[in-house]
Design a protein around this motif. Sequence first.
Motif, PDB file in Angstrom:
ATOM      1  N   ILE A   1      40.037  37.850  33.468  1.00  0.00           N
ATOM      2  CA  ILE A   1      40.475  36.994  34.589  1.00  0.00           C
ATOM      3  C   ILE A   1      41.355  37.831  35.511  1.00  0.00           C
ATOM      4  CG2 ILE A   1      42.625  36.104  33.571  1.00  0.00           C
ATOM      5  CD1 ILE A   1      41.596  33.258  34.448  1.00  0.00           C
ATOM      6  N   GLY A   2      41.423  37.457  36.779  1.00  0.00           N
ATOM      7  CA  GLY A   2      42.227  38.211  37.748  1.00  0.00           C
ATOM      8  C   GLY A   2      41.746  39.659  37.841  1.00  0.00           C
ATOM      9  N   GLY A   3      42.740  40.570  37.852  1.00  0.00           N
ATOM     10  CA  GLY A   3      42.387  41.976  38.044  1.00  0.00           C
ATOM     11  C   GLY A   3      41.556  42.548  36.923  1.00  0.00           C
ATOM     12  N   SER A   4      41.469  41.826  35.800  1.00  0.00           N
ATOM     13  CA  SER A   4      40.675  42.336  34.671  1.00  0.00           C
ATOM     14  C   SER A   4      39.193  42.105  34.842  1.00  0.00           C
ATOM     15  CB  SER A   4      41.165  41.703  33.355  1.00  0.00           C
ATOM     16  OG  SER A   4      42.367  42.359  32.978  1.00  0.00           O
TER      17      SER A   4
ATOM     18  N   SER B   1      41.679  42.482  28.898  1.00  0.00           N
ATOM     19  CA  SER B   1      42.989  41.912  29.213  1.00  0.00           C
ATOM     20  C   SER B   1      44.046  42.989  29.048  1.00  0.00           C
ATOM     21  CB  SER B   1      43.328  40.743  28.276  1.00  0.00           C
ATOM     22  OG  SER B   1      44.679  40.340  28.482  1.00  0.00           O
ATOM     23  N   LYS B   2      44.725  43.331  30.138  1.00  0.00           N
ATOM     24  CA  LYS B   2      45.741  44.371  30.049  1.00  0.00           C
ATOM     25  C   LYS B   2      46.849  43.946  29.091  1.00  0.00           C
ATOM     26  CE  LYS B   2      49.265  47.053  32.289  1.00  0.00           C
ATOM     27  NZ  LYS B   2      50.046  47.368  33.493  1.00  0.00           N
ATOM     28  N   SER B   3      47.357  42.726  29.241  1.00  0.00           N
ATOM     29  CA  SER B   3      48.441  42.251  28.359  1.00  0.00           C
ATOM     30  C   SER B   3      47.912  42.008  26.945  1.00  0.00           C
ATOM     31  CB  SER B   3      49.028  40.955  28.914  1.00  0.00           C
ATOM     32  OG  SER B   3      47.998  39.961  28.911  1.00  0.00           O
ATOM     33  N   GLY B   4      46.623  41.640  26.877  1.00  0.00           N
ATOM     34  CA  GLY B   4      46.047  41.296  25.571  1.00  0.00           C
ATOM     35  C   GLY B   4      46.406  39.895  25.126  1.00  0.00           C
TER      36      GLY B   4
ATOM     37  N   THR C   1      46.324  37.004  27.523  1.00  0.00           N
ATOM     38  CA  THR C   1      45.964  35.985  28.523  1.00  0.00           C
ATOM     39  C   THR C   1      45.109  34.894  27.881  1.00  0.00           C
ATOM     40  OG1 THR C   1      46.151  37.617  30.266  1.00  0.00           O
ATOM     41  CG2 THR C   1      44.831  35.655  30.759  1.00  0.00           C
TER      42      THR C   1
ATOM     43  N   GLY D   1      47.024  45.259  36.893  1.00  0.00           N
ATOM     44  CA  GLY D   1      45.721  44.599  36.768  1.00  0.00           C
ATOM     45  C   GLY D   1      44.914  44.640  38.060  1.00  0.00           C
ATOM     46  N   ARG D   2      45.535  44.244  39.169  1.00  0.00           N
ATOM     47  CA  ARG D   2      44.792  44.177  40.430  1.00  0.00           C
ATOM     48  C   ARG D   2      44.509  45.558  41.022  1.00  0.00           C
ATOM     49  NH1 ARG D   2      49.749  42.054  40.534  1.00  0.00           N
ATOM     50  NH2 ARG D   2      51.356  43.124  41.742  1.00  0.00           N
TER      51      ARG D   2
ATOM     52  N   GLN E   1      43.271  38.817  45.666  1.00  0.00           N
ATOM     53  CA  GLN E   1      44.319  38.954  44.634  1.00  0.00           C
ATOM     54  C   GLN E   1      45.215  40.137  44.969  1.00  0.00           C
ATOM     55  OE1 GLN E   1      43.317  40.433  40.739  1.00  0.00           O
ATOM     56  NE2 GLN E   1      45.281  39.831  39.878  1.00  0.00           N
TER      57      GLN E   1
ATOM     58  N   GLU F   1      48.922  38.872  45.469  1.00  0.00           N
ATOM     59  CA  GLU F   1      49.788  39.029  44.295  1.00  0.00           C
ATOM     60  C   GLU F   1      50.722  40.233  44.444  1.00  0.00           C
ATOM     61  OE1 GLU F   1      48.170  39.811  40.180  1.00  0.00           O
ATOM     62  OE2 GLU F   1      48.623  37.676  39.958  1.00  0.00           O
TER      63      GLU F   1
ATOM     64  N   GLN G   1      54.324  40.723  39.082  1.00  0.00           N
ATOM     65  CA  GLN G   1      53.949  39.367  39.495  1.00  0.00           C
ATOM     66  C   GLN G   1      54.790  38.362  38.700  1.00  0.00           C
ATOM     67  OE1 GLN G   1      51.493  41.665  38.578  1.00  0.00           O
ATOM     68  NE2 GLN G   1      51.766  41.244  36.399  1.00  0.00           N
TER      69      GLN G   1
ATOM     70  N   VAL H   1      54.270  34.283  38.447  1.00  0.00           N
ATOM     71  CA  VAL H   1      53.149  33.581  37.794  1.00  0.00           C
ATOM     72  C   VAL H   1      53.514  33.132  36.388  1.00  0.00           C
ATOM     73  CG1 VAL H   1      51.462  34.932  39.090  1.00  0.00           C
ATOM     74  CG2 VAL H   1      52.089  35.651  36.790  1.00  0.00           C
TER      75      VAL H   1
ATOM     76  N   LYS I   1      52.551  29.622  33.438  1.00  0.00           N
ATOM     77  CA  LYS I   1      51.947  29.879  32.119  1.00  0.00           C
ATOM     78  C   LYS I   1      52.771  29.180  31.038  1.00  0.00           C
ATOM     79  CE  LYS I   1      50.080  34.400  33.435  1.00  0.00           C
ATOM     80  NZ  LYS I   1      50.118  35.877  33.192  1.00  0.00           N
TER      81      LYS I   1
HETATM   82  O1  LIG Z   1      44.717  41.606  32.363  1.00  0.00           O
HETATM   83  P1  LIG Z   1      45.545  40.453  31.857  1.00  0.00           P
HETATM   84  O2  LIG Z   1      46.804  40.860  31.188  1.00  0.00           O
HETATM   85  O3  LIG Z   1      44.708  39.518  31.029  1.00  0.00           O
HETATM   86  O4  LIG Z   1      46.017  39.622  33.161  1.00  0.00           O
HETATM   87  C1  LIG Z   1      45.031  39.023  33.971  1.00  0.00           C
HETATM   88  C2  LIG Z   1      45.647  38.690  35.298  1.00  0.00           C
HETATM   89  O5  LIG Z   1      46.754  37.771  35.144  1.00  0.00           O
HETATM   90  C3  LIG Z   1      47.859  38.216  35.914  1.00  0.00           C
HETATM   91  O6  LIG Z   1      48.772  38.878  35.062  1.00  0.00           O
HETATM   92  C4  LIG Z   1      48.531  37.049  36.598  1.00  0.00           C
HETATM   93  O7  LIG Z   1      48.776  36.056  35.655  1.00  0.00           O
HETATM   94  C5  LIG Z   1      47.265  39.205  36.924  1.00  0.00           C
HETATM   95  O8  LIG Z   1      48.228  40.069  37.463  1.00  0.00           O
HETATM   96  C6  LIG Z   1      46.245  39.888  36.056  1.00  0.00           C
HETATM   97  O9  LIG Z   1      45.281  40.583  36.835  1.00  0.00           O
END
Ligand SMILES: O=P(O)(O)OC[C@H]1O[C@](O)(CO)[C@@H](O)[C@@H]1O
Length: 431
Positions: A81-84, A135-138, A140, A195-196, A275, A279, A402, A405, A409
């Motif tokens: 989702i988003g930048g991913s 998912s960058k954060s792992g 989401t 991400g973006r 985005q 963002e 960001q 946001v 959540k």
């Molecule tokens: O790649 P992730 O950590 O799943 O995040 C997905 C997207 O959600 C965000 O963190 C915003 O919630 C964006 O910056 C990012 O692209």
Amino acid sequence: MKGTYKFNFDNVLKDKIGENGISIDGIDELRDFTNIAKANVSKKYENGELGFIEALDKDLDEYEKVKELSKEFEYVIIIGIGGSILGSKAVHQGIYGSSNTYHPKVFYLDNSDPEKIYETLKAVKLEKTLIFVISKSGNTVETLANYFVIKKHMDKNNIIPAKPNFVAITGGGLLQKIAEKEGYMCYKVPENVGGRFSVLSAVGLAPLACLNVDIHNLVKGARKMNDICHTDNIFRNPALLNALIHYKMDNRGKKISLMMPYIGRLHQFGMWYRQLWAESLGKDGNGQTPVIALGATDQHSQLQLYMDGPEDKIMTFLKVNKFKQDYSIETDYDSDLIEHKLSELIISEQLGTEQSITEKGIPNVKITLSELNEYTLGMLMYGYELQTAYCGELLCINAFNQPAVEHAKKLSHAVLKGSIVEKSYNEIKIE
Ligand SMILES: O=P(O)(O)OC[C@H]1O[C@](O)(CO)[C@@H](O)[C@@H]1O
């Protein structure tokens, strides 16, 4: 692979749009201001903070293994989702259009909409599907939820592909733990790649390598744009010049950045830009609202507002000189269209709209690509990443986080847990 990129800014200058415009001297007088912004971006890069620039020097051989694996499959699902996911969608559509008639067919799970999973599961054979979980954060929730539903569906129905069919692309979190426990092929998202800004990292390049996109030429185009933008001469640096133009127009009340590509293959690019621009710059009361319109289609739904509504927009036209296919317009009826091709029609509509917008005094810039391929798309996308970084410095904000946001959540989690329930007081209910 070849192609040219042209940035035209005639229609933001006073002699074209009157007092709404800026002057060449006015731009030149801000040379020190813009070069401080450019130097700040260089300093952040030298400090190792800007992974999107470091990505240009990475070896692409690491994507050969996933490309090889993908040959075993007929379908690709990208979960993110988003930048991913927006970068992959933008590049894949930019090269192959929206038809999905090419091999392998690609499907995107980029929302927590149960009907979208249902439609996707109907369209693929999971045993023949390579699934990217990105998912960058792992952590989401939408991405994890989609993965859990797909994985459970496979386990419950005893769907066992000939080869392991999950690839994780992440910087850590729960997805990293899952990938390690399940033994998935895994690509790392570097901490300093936002991400973006991640389309030229594994986030974009790993899936795109499996979708027959020439990632070497995509990165080559980005490198070309990076080389061009080394110059301090703002009149030779499209990313810095467009950053300054948008900064100045923002200060003059142009609070909407309208992106209008005149080719369907750049519509998803617009969604990626939306985005990136929103963002990155929407902080401390700053930021233009990016709006995407498709030419010529949206001349018939939006142009009335653009021409005669609030004077709060700066427009960007995107055009290509050459389309992959073309058709002559032939008919026995009397029509001005006879003797013309469809490409000539859409190009004439872009110019006609540009002229009418300009006559109205609405500032607009134009990017023209000789043709839309990986090389020119790489130039275009990287140019906007750099422009966004420059504009963040001009606005004195952090373009790479960001924070705003996170609250939504947390509240969504609270609703899920039942500690927040929906209360409606004033409503009209129709049975
Ligand atoms: O790649 P992730 O950590 O799943 O995040 C997905 C997207 O959600 C965000 O963190 C915003 O919630 C964006 O910056 C990012 O692209």
